[in-house]
Write a protein that holds these residues in place. Structure first.
Motif, short mmCIF file in Angstrom:
data_model
loop_
_atom_site.label_atom_id
_atom_site.label_comp_id
_atom_site.label_asym_id
_atom_site.label_seq_id
_atom_site.Cartn_x
_atom_site.Cartn_y
_atom_site.Cartn_z
N ALA A 1 0.83 -1.29 0.10
CA ALA A 1 -0.09 -0.06 0.03
C ALA A 1 0.98 1.38 -0.12
N ALA A 2 1.82 1.34 0.85
CA ALA A 2 2.71 2.42 0.57
C ALA A 2 3.46 2.65 -0.45
N GLU A 3 3.87 1.65 -1.08
CA GLU A 3 4.86 1.87 -2.31
C GLU A 3 3.81 2.01 -3.48
N ARG A 4 2.76 1.59 -3.07
CA ARG A 4 1.67 1.95 -4.26
C ARG A 4 1.31 3.52 -4.23
N ALA A 5 0.97 3.98 -3.27
CA ALA A 5 0.60 5.42 -3.04
C ALA A 5 2.05 6.20 -3.58
N GLU A 6 2.99 5.76 -3.18
CA GLU A 6 4.21 6.77 -3.60
C GLU A 6 4.28 6.57 -5.02
N ALA A 7 4.01 5.37 -5.77
CA ALA A 7 4.04 5.48 -7.16
C ALA A 7 2.88 6.18 -7.87
N ARG A 26 -5.09 7.78 -11.28
CA ARG A 26 -3.64 7.34 -11.08
C ARG A 26 -3.83 5.89 -11.54
N ARG A 27 -2.60 5.40 -12.16
CA ARG A 27 -2.36 4.04 -12.48
C ARG A 27 -0.91 3.83 -12.91
N ASN A 28 -0.59 2.66 -12.95
CA ASN A 28 0.77 2.35 -12.95
C ASN A 28 1.31 2.31 -14.53
N LYS A 29 0.54 2.21 -15.45
CA LYS A 29 0.97 2.07 -16.90
C LYS A 29 -0.22 3.11 -17.48
#
Length: 272
Positions: free
Chosen positions: A139-145, A253-256
């Motif tokens: 969760a923390a890493e996802r929020a940072e991304a 917000r998304r990773n790709k």
């Protein structure tokens, strides 16, 4: 009975890591997990998703074999196919989310493992099966991304950190579960039976296609309406339009920018 299916890669310069199969008896969607690190495998994610899907379909054709047993055997067989050439104990060994549906008179059996979604509308009574355990990890890493726009150095670094955190939580208690080299993961799959009748509508989506819902473009009933009226290609086009409008992932917000997207829709069931 009407069966409609479409799949679209997220990028023109990368192989589609989704795989699907659909007929009037069986539906399968496999969503290969993006590899942001070394995998220890010579073959890659697309190969893994395809071989696991093909092997699973062969096995689930036997109605006496449960979906869980079929997937477990398929995982073992595919592992054996590349055990001699690849490091299956590598933390990043290829993996895939799996959605399997087998139709029978009066109902359907389902199995969902990883980030594939199943939606069933029984004449206005909606059931959505989504394995969201992966999205609740790191969760923390996802929020940072999410703080960084796509294409920025910060985004790339944050995604790598997020991937390492996800891999540490893969197939361990308290984390998330996904098909890779250990058949025991099927014990964590979401499984069940849902009755169907002439009014029933069924959709199986990879998470790239499910962005229609997760990005807030449509709700599930409207997603099924669009699938029924215009087909899976139209649903994927709706997602792609939104992605193009927000290339840096600031609004959504998304990773790709774009993910591989697969959608299957089934209706027109005969009365049991």
């Amino acid at each position: 009975m009407r069966v409609l299916a479409a799949s679209d890669p997220g990028s023109s310069d990368r192989a589609n890591e989704d795989w699907f199969y659909a007929d009037e008896h069986l539906v399968a969607v496999l969503d290969g997990a993006t590899a942001r690190t070394d995998t220890g495998c010579l073959h890659g994610v697309s190969w893994y998703a395809r071989r696991l899907g093909e092997t699973s379909i062969e096995l689930v054709r036997d109605p006496s074999t449960s979906l869980s047993n079929a997937l477990a055997i398929a995982i073992s067989r595919v592992a054996d196919e590349h055990r001699s050439t690849c490091d299956l104990g590598h933390p990043g060994t290829p993996s895939a989310g799996v959605g399997l549906v087998r139709f029978q008179p009066g109902g359907l059996d389902y199995l969902v493992l990883g980030d594939v979604s199943l939606a069933v509308d029984q004449g206005g009574r909606l059931t959505v099966i989504t394995d969201d355990r992966v999205s609740r990890t790191a969760a923390a890493e996802r929020a940072e991304a999410d703080r960084h726009p796509i294409g920025s150095p910060g985004k790339a670094a944050a995604l790598l950190a997020m991937k390492h955190a996800e891999l540490a939580a893969r197939n361990v208690p308290g984390g998330y579960w996904i098909a890779e080299a250990d058949p025991a993961v099927v014990q964590q799959a979401l499984t069940g039976f849902i009755p169907v009748d002439a009014q029933t509508r069924v959709a199986v989506l990879s998470d790239g296609a499910a962005r229609a819902v997760t990005l807030g473009l449509l709700d599930w009933p409207n997603t099924l309406d669009l699938l029924g009226a215009q087909g899976p290609t139209a649903l994927i086009a709706r997602v792609r339009q939104a992605e193009r409008q927000d290339p840096s992932a600031i609004r959504w917000r998304r990773n790709k920018q774009s993910d591989d997207a697969t959608a299957i829709y089934v209706d027109g069931f005969s009365p049991s």
